[in-house]
Scaffold this motif. Structure first.
Motif, PDB file in Angstrom:
ATOM      1  N   VAL A 290       0.500  -1.019   0.037  1.00 45.30           N
ATOM      2  CA  VAL A 290      -0.439   0.531  -0.278  1.00 45.30           C
ATOM      3  C   VAL A 290       1.086   1.475  -0.226  1.00 45.30           C
ATOM      4  O   VAL A 290       0.339   2.069  -0.190  1.00 45.30           O
ATOM      5  CB  VAL A 290      -0.986  -0.001   0.780  1.00 45.30           C
ATOM      6  N   TYR A 291       2.364   0.731   0.178  1.00 48.09           N
ATOM      7  CA  TYR A 291       2.969   2.254   0.969  1.00 48.09           C
ATOM      8  C   TYR A 291       3.950   2.605  -0.997  1.00 48.09           C
ATOM      9  O   TYR A 291       3.895   3.974  -1.779  1.00 48.09           O
ATOM     10  CB  TYR A 291       4.364   2.408   1.693  1.00 48.09           C
ATOM     11  N   ALA A 292       3.879   1.192  -1.132  1.00 49.99           N
ATOM     12  CA  ALA A 292       4.076   2.084  -2.561  1.00 49.99           C
ATOM     13  C   ALA A 292       3.437   2.052  -3.573  1.00 49.99           C
ATOM     14  O   ALA A 292       3.352   3.069  -4.552  1.00 49.99           O
ATOM     15  CB  ALA A 292       4.782   0.596  -3.499  1.00 49.99           C
ATOM     16  N   GLN A 293       2.431   1.664  -3.492  1.00 54.93           N
ATOM     17  CA  GLN A 293       0.810   2.314  -4.537  1.00 54.93           C
ATOM     18  C   GLN A 293       0.627   3.473  -3.937  1.00 54.93           C
ATOM     19  O   GLN A 293       0.652   4.347  -5.266  1.00 54.93           O
ATOM     20  CB  GLN A 293      -0.751   0.766  -4.414  1.00 54.93           C
ATOM     21  N   ALA A 294       0.353   3.790  -2.655  1.00 62.58           N
ATOM     22  CA  ALA A 294       0.799   5.015  -2.483  1.00 62.58           C
ATOM     23  C   ALA A 294       1.549   6.081  -3.407  1.00 62.58           C
ATOM     24  O   ALA A 294       1.177   7.310  -3.312  1.00 62.58           O
ATOM     25  CB  ALA A 294       0.328   6.061  -0.677  1.00 62.58           C
ATOM     26  N   SER A 295       2.488   5.761  -3.245  1.00 62.49           N
ATOM     27  CA  SER A 295       3.962   6.615  -3.571  1.00 62.49           C
ATOM     28  C   SER A 295       3.758   6.569  -5.809  1.00 62.49           C
ATOM     29  O   SER A 295       3.490   7.448  -5.850  1.00 62.49           O
ATOM     30  CB  SER A 295       5.153   5.582  -3.587  1.00 62.49           C
ATOM     31  N   THR A 296       3.336   5.623  -5.845  1.00 60.68           N
ATOM     32  CA  THR A 296       2.620   5.895  -7.532  1.00 60.68           C
ATOM     33  C   THR A 296       1.820   7.003  -7.638  1.00 60.68           C
ATOM     34  O   THR A 296       1.641   7.389  -8.364  1.00 60.68           O
ATOM     35  CB  THR A 296       2.900   4.279  -7.664  1.00 60.68           C
ATOM     36  N   ALA A 297      -0.016   6.725  -6.531  1.00 62.93           N
ATOM     37  CA  ALA A 297      -0.081   7.490  -6.774  1.00 62.93           C
ATOM     38  C   ALA A 297      -0.001   8.719  -6.659  1.00 62.93           C
ATOM     39  O   ALA A 297      -1.103  10.104  -7.095  1.00 62.93           O
ATOM     40  CB  ALA A 297      -1.323   7.108  -5.792  1.00 62.93           C
ATOM     41  N   THR A 298       0.484   9.528  -5.561  1.00 64.40           N
ATOM     42  CA  THR A 298       1.102  10.625  -4.926  1.00 64.40           C
ATOM     43  C   THR A 298       2.462  11.590  -5.160  1.00 64.40           C
ATOM     44  O   THR A 298       2.344  12.614  -5.735  1.00 64.40           O
ATOM     45  CB  THR A 298       0.508  10.654  -3.327  1.00 64.40           C
ATOM     46  N   GLY A 299       3.018  10.682  -5.515  1.00 62.15           N
ATOM     47  CA  GLY A 299       4.624  11.268  -5.862  1.00 62.15           C
ATOM     48  C   GLY A 299       5.449  11.399  -4.950  1.00 62.15           C
ATOM     49  O   GLY A 299       5.971  12.381  -5.242  1.00 62.15           O
ATOM     50  N   ASP A 300       4.419  11.045  -3.844  1.00 60.41           N
ATOM     51  CA  ASP A 300       5.313  11.464  -2.506  1.00 60.41           C
ATOM     52  C   ASP A 300       6.018  10.869  -1.858  1.00 60.41           C
ATOM     53  O   ASP A 300       6.395   9.707  -1.827  1.00 60.41           O
ATOM     54  CB  ASP A 300       3.852  11.507  -1.517  1.00 60.41           C
ATOM     55  N   SER A 301       7.500  11.341  -1.425  1.00 54.07           N
ATOM     56  CA  SER A 301       9.352  10.437  -1.195  1.00 54.07           C
ATOM     57  C   SER A 301       8.717  10.450  -0.356  1.00 54.07           C
ATOM     58  O   SER A 301       9.612   9.128   0.210  1.00 54.07           O
ATOM     59  CB  SER A 301       9.842  12.108  -0.988  1.00 54.07           C
ATOM     60  N   LEU A 302       7.869  10.642   1.000  1.00 51.87           N
ATOM     61  CA  LEU A 302       8.084  10.062   1.461  1.00 51.87           C
ATOM     62  C   LEU A 302       8.202   8.706   1.572  1.00 51.87           C
ATOM     63  O   LEU A 302       8.313   7.667   2.561  1.00 51.87           O
ATOM     64  CB  LEU A 302       6.878  10.916   3.205  1.00 51.87           C
ATOM     65  N   PHE A 303       6.162   8.287   0.687  1.00 52.94           N
ATOM     66  CA  PHE A 303       5.797   7.254   0.706  1.00 52.94           C
ATOM     67  C   PHE A 303       6.657   5.961  -0.096  1.00 52.94           C
ATOM     68  O   PHE A 303       7.182   4.668   0.546  1.00 52.94           O
ATOM     69  CB  PHE A 303       4.364   7.037   0.154  1.00 52.94           C
ATOM     70  N   ARG A 304       7.435   6.961  -0.753  1.00 52.99           N
ATOM     71  CA  ARG A 304       8.351   6.653  -1.717  1.00 52.99           C
ATOM     72  C   ARG A 304       9.565   5.853  -0.432  1.00 52.99           C
ATOM     73  O   ARG A 304       9.922   4.439  -0.664  1.00 52.99           O
ATOM     74  CB  ARG A 304       9.480   7.151  -3.032  1.00 52.99           C
ATOM     75  N   ARG A 305      10.309   6.691   0.277  1.00 55.68           N
ATOM     76  CA  ARG A 305      11.139   5.869   1.148  1.00 55.68           C
ATOM     77  C   ARG A 305      10.818   4.726   1.928  1.00 55.68           C
ATOM     78  O   ARG A 305      11.578   4.233   2.790  1.00 55.68           O
ATOM     79  CB  ARG A 305      11.165   7.589   2.217  1.00 55.68           C
ATOM     80  N   ILE A 306       9.841   4.727   2.827  1.00 53.16           N
ATOM     81  CA  ILE A 306       9.201   4.137   3.839  1.00 53.16           C
ATOM     82  C   ILE A 306       8.971   3.273   3.205  1.00 53.16           C
ATOM     83  O   ILE A 306       9.527   2.015   3.639  1.00 53.16           O
ATOM     84  CB  ILE A 306       7.526   3.955   4.343  1.00 53.16           C
ATOM     85  N   ALA A 307       8.709   3.235   1.879  1.00 58.31           N
ATOM     86  CA  ALA A 307       7.925   1.644   0.760  1.00 58.31           C
ATOM     87  C   ALA A 307       9.226   0.578   0.330  1.00 58.31           C
ATOM     88  O   ALA A 307       9.198  -0.056   0.709  1.00 58.31           O
ATOM     89  CB  ALA A 307       7.211   1.824  -0.530  1.00 58.31           C
ATOM     90  N   SER A 308      10.739   1.596   0.673  1.00 62.17           N
ATOM     91  CA  SER A 308      11.792   0.943   0.274  1.00 62.17           C
ATOM     92  C   SER A 308      12.277   0.990   1.159  1.00 62.17           C
ATOM     93  O   SER A 308      13.291  -0.710   1.212  1.00 62.17           O
ATOM     94  CB  SER A 308      13.058   2.533  -0.436  1.00 62.17           C
ATOM     95  N   GLU A 309      12.738   1.746   2.410  1.00 62.72           N
ATOM     96  CA  GLU A 309      12.422   0.894   3.219  1.00 62.72           C
ATOM     97  C   GLU A 309      12.249  -0.389   4.409  1.00 62.72           C
ATOM     98  O   GLU A 309      13.138  -1.282   5.302  1.00 62.72           O
ATOM     99  CB  GLU A 309      12.439   1.726   4.203  1.00 62.72           C
ATOM    100  N   THR A 310      10.847  -0.636   3.684  1.00 58.45           N
ATOM    101  CA  THR A 310      10.465  -1.881   4.456  1.00 58.45           C
ATOM    102  C   THR A 310      10.806  -3.071   3.781  1.00 58.45           C
ATOM    103  O   THR A 310      10.798  -3.778   4.118  1.00 58.45           O
ATOM    104  CB  THR A 310       8.691  -1.878   4.204  1.00 58.45           C
ATOM    105  N   ALA A 311      10.908  -2.746   2.603  1.00 58.22           N
ATOM    106  CA  ALA A 311      11.177  -4.217   1.634  1.00 58.22           C
ATOM    107  C   ALA A 311      12.347  -4.182   1.677  1.00 58.22           C
ATOM    108  O   ALA A 311      13.054  -5.576   1.418  1.00 58.22           O
ATOM    109  CB  ALA A 311      11.146  -3.566  -0.002  1.00 58.22           C
ATOM    110  N   ASP A 312      14.021  -3.182   1.817  1.00 55.36           N
ATOM    111  CA  ASP A 312      14.674  -3.536   3.014  1.00 55.36           C
ATOM    112  C   ASP A 312      15.118  -4.418   3.318  1.00 55.36           C
ATOM    113  O   ASP A 312      15.848  -5.489   3.877  1.00 55.36           O
ATOM    114  CB  ASP A 312      16.079  -2.098   2.779  1.00 55.36           C
ATOM    115  N   TRP A 313      14.187  -3.738   4.858  1.00 52.52           N
ATOM    116  CA  TRP A 313      13.678  -4.435   5.678  1.00 52.52           C
ATOM    117  C   TRP A 313      13.381  -6.415   5.695  1.00 52.52           C
ATOM    118  O   TRP A 313      14.634  -7.252   6.679  1.00 52.52           O
ATOM    119  CB  TRP A 313      12.820  -4.054   6.736  1.00 52.52           C
ATOM    120  N   MET A 314      12.574  -6.263   5.102  1.00 54.00           N
ATOM    121  CA  MET A 314      12.048  -7.850   4.858  1.00 54.00           C
ATOM    122  C   MET A 314      13.214  -8.756   3.448  1.00 54.00           C
ATOM    123  O   MET A 314      13.123  -9.359   4.763  1.00 54.00           O
ATOM    124  CB  MET A 314      10.514  -7.716   3.927  1.00 54.00           C
ATOM    125  N   ILE A 315      13.919  -8.167   3.341  1.00 57.76           N
ATOM    126  CA  ILE A 315      15.034  -8.797   2.000  1.00 57.76           C
ATOM    127  C   ILE A 315      16.121  -9.321   3.927  1.00 57.76           C
ATOM    128  O   ILE A 315      16.386 -10.364   3.298  1.00 57.76           O
ATOM    129  CB  ILE A 315      15.447  -8.142   1.141  1.00 57.76           C
TER     130      ILE A 315
END
Length: 691
Positions: A290-315
């Motif tokens: 949902v953060y990745a989708q919100a990043s695409t929907a809004t262009g908000d850099s915060l959502f992009r960062r949170i999605a990226s960091e969460t993916a990094d944590w998962m991996i």
């Protein structure tokens, strides 16, 4: 070894980390199975069924207080046959006995779940959750309760049989009757949106009060509602506001790990400040999507960062060397909840340069009173621009200091005793992770996320797909337990997302095989929808079928949505019909409580207004470029598959979309596809309004 740990019981041969935590209790624990059930019948002893999971804080508390205590264990062993269940391995049992608890006690259940069952029919006659060793908080001492329950079983057998009969009748009434065949209405979507608005916390985001859960399914539904209206005269900006405010407040809160990325289970307060510190794969997978989708929907850099960091944590912390994803991180370390995550300001001051500390302290509240048991749990307190103005810096300089502090403190935190990790691999949760990583790979344009999803798919195919059926759990080289509805549905959905990120025909073939097993072994052919267990599963006191979302989206909802998409992609009416019959079976439940069925509403919307499917054929790199151009826009009702010319073994519905020397696309709406579209600009123009 201490007296509490010298005993070795039957759980020592299990693979579940939760069961192994109890393998040296003085309690004579059994895993659920014929040996325990037969002994209970033979000796006419009631069953004490204890259900929990390895990251459960109160499960640990009850274990330390009671199950490790020799005197308590002696009473349990004398009066009961004791069975311990990991709810993540056996969600079928957990679901049944949680429902039974609610029927008996008239209160929501939880973990640890403590149920007392009749040995002759495994029907529960009493239950609870956590019981203390000594009486407190209005709860009896556990030993006193055990003695009273055993005495009740000896002296009230007829009452217990009558209650069991009534409970079985109540279970049968849970299954909805067949649909009346009326057209499926669109109104539940508007009603659900209004109900979410009613519950919305306009100051801190989220829905309802404390404890506050993320509810990613609701957030995703609201994003779709906004996008559905975006091209109309009255775009639903409030749905967008509800979704984005919630995502922002969670990202700033203590529910988010400000150093390492990833989300805790829930917040104990309204403000997202103090979490219950366990980290679950399934929460983070859903929130990543949902953060990745919100990043695409809004262009908000915060959502992009949170999605990226969460993916990094998962991996980084949750993907096993074999490729599958582990289940959870414990809330506790060194016997204390949250100890791994909290700080003392002086410890941080010693590690950071003075100016960096000044920035970090303002950002995360180290200049304020402690917020967790005399310590500081990090959450955002000040905006970057405010800190920049106060310290005479640029916002870029503040961000640089914050990033440097995170690197230093994360390295320091990694030296601490880490929370326990539950390293069993669950097929269903991995399906969620595969879907989320595939969505994020497209949104963030990160090929490494696609690679991580692919490794998980290959792991499941190699280890958990056996004899044309799925297994649910893998641990220590052993694949176990027949898979449940969620395993098939979530993995099917994950494969369809992965196919949109990069095409592998073997993944489509696996998706078709999963869909066929769903129809053959899980489908309720008389009333519609899917049972949670297969038709050849172990016989239990109830065969569950439900449609509402809980911490996971409803398996029926994801099955309906994925089957609809697969049916439209392949032109296969069987899958579309199964999706429609599932929605019809759920229609009464949806109409009663629409906002409790947001995943089902997403499937309903796509049934009433089918998504557009763009199929791009051509040379691999150019067809991928066309796909990537289309995925720059948040368009949840559009699926894009880039199938390279080199792909083989395509099914008839795709094979007739023949490759060309030049790249072409086919745009399909429902079961009707366009003539080949021969330029990227024409394709964009043709699909620009599809959402």
């Amino acid at each position: 070894m201490t007296a509490a740990t010298s005993h070795r019981n039957r759980l020592a041969d299990e693979t579940s980390p939760y069961l192994l935590q109890h393998a040296h209790n003085p309690v004579d624990w059994y895993p659920w199975g014929p040996e325990a059930l037969e002994r209970a019948r033979r000796e006419d002893k009631p069953i004490l069924l204890s259900i929990g999971y390895s990251a459960c804080h109160w499960c640990h508390v009850m274990a330390h207080e009671s199950f490790e205590d020799p005197q308590t264990a002696a009473v349990m062993n004398e009066l009961f046959v004791n069975i311990k269940v990991d709810r993540e391995e056996r969600p079928d049992l957990d679901r049944i006995y949680q429902l039974a608890y609610q029927m008996l006690i008239r209160h929501a259940g939880g973990w640890p779940l403590t149920m007392f069952l009749s040995p002759e029919d495994r029907q529960p006659f009493f239950g609870g959750t956590y019981f203390p060793k000594e009486p407190r908080h209005g709860l009896p001492a556990f030993v006193d309760l055990l003695k009273r329950v055993a005495e009740f079983y000896r002296t009230h057998r007829e009452d217990i049989r009558a209650q069991s009969s009534a409970l079985q009748q109540a279970f049968s009434e849970l299954l909805p009757p067949p649909s009346d065949g009326q057209p499926l209405p669109h109104e539940p979507l508007e009603i659900a949106r209004a109900a979410l608005a009613q519950d919305f916390d306009a100051q801190y985001g989220g829905f309802g009060g404390a404890p506050k859960f993320p509810h990613p399914t609701n957030i995703g539904f609201l994003l779709r509602e906004w996008r559905r209206s975006a091209n109309t005269d009255s775009p639903d900006l409030h749905s967008l506001y509800m979704a984005t405010l919630t995502l922002t407040r969670m990202a700033e809160g203590g529910i988010y790990d400000q150093l390492g990325g990833g989300f805790a289970r829930y917040s104990v307060d309204r403000y997202w400040m103090i979490p219950h510190f366990e980290k679950m794969l399934y929460d983070n997978a859903q929130l990543l999507a949902v953060y990745a989708q919100a990043s695409t929907a809004t262009g908000d850099s915060l959502f992009r960062r949170i999605a990226s960091e969460t993916a990094d944590w998962m991996i980084r912390e949750m993907q096993s060397p074999e490729g599958g994803f582990w289940s959870s991180l414990d809330a506790d370390s060194e016997g204390h909840e949250g100890k791994f995550y909290v700080w003392d300001p002086e410890e941080i001051r010693k590690r950071l340069p003075a100016q960096t500390f000044d920035v970090f302290a303002r950002r995360f509240g180290l200049d304020r009173p402690p917020n967790f048991e005399g310590k500081w749990h990090l959450h955002v307190c000040r905006a970057v621009d405010d800190i920049a103005n106060e310290l005479g810096m640029s916002a870029t300089e503040v961000d640089a200091h914050l990033e440097r502090a995170r690197e230093i403190l994360l390295a320091a935190r990694d030296e601490r005793v880490r929370p326990g990790r539950d390293e069993k691999i669950l097929t269903s949760w991995n399906g969620l992770a595969i879907a989320a990583l595939s969505i994020a790979a497209r949104s963030l344009q990160r090929a490494d996320l696609d690679a991580a999803a692919t490794r998980a798919i290959d792991f499941i195919r190699d280890r958990l797909w056996q004899d044309d059926r799925l297994l649910a759990v893998y641990k220590d080289g052993r694949s176990r337990f027949p898979a449940y509805l969620d395993d098939y549905a979530f993995l099917l959905d994950g494969l369809l997302e992965a196919l949109q990120t990069r095409w592998r025909t073997e993944d489509l073939e696996l998706a078709q095989e999963l869909a066929d097993v769903l129809l053959a072994h899980f489908r309720d052919r008389s009333a519609g929808g899917f049972f949670f267990t297969s038709d050849d599963h172990e016989a239990l006191i109830h065969r569950s079928k439900w449609f509402a979302d809980e911490s996971l989206p409803a398996g029926n909802a994801i099955a309906a949505h994925a089957l609809l998409k697969l049916g439209l992609l392949l032109g296969e009416p069987r899958y579309v019909d199964a999706a429609e019959s599932t929605l019809r079976a759920a229609s009464a439940a949806i109409e009663r409580y629409p906002h409790a069925h947001c995943a089902m509403l997403v499937a309903l919307e796509d049934l009433l207004d089918p998504p557009v499917i763009a199929i791009v054929r051509g040379e691999a790199s150019e067809s991928a470029t066309w796909r990537d151009e289309l995925t720059k826009l948040y368009a949840p009702k559009r699926l894009v598959f880039a199938i390279p010319n080199s792909a083989t073994r395509l099914p008839p519905g795709l094979a007739d979309k023949t490759p060309h020397e030049e790249t072409v696309a086919y745009v399909c709406r429902g079961m009707t596809c366009s003539e080949p579209v021969r330029s990227l600009s024409a394709l964009v123009a043709l699909t620009i309004h599809d959402s």
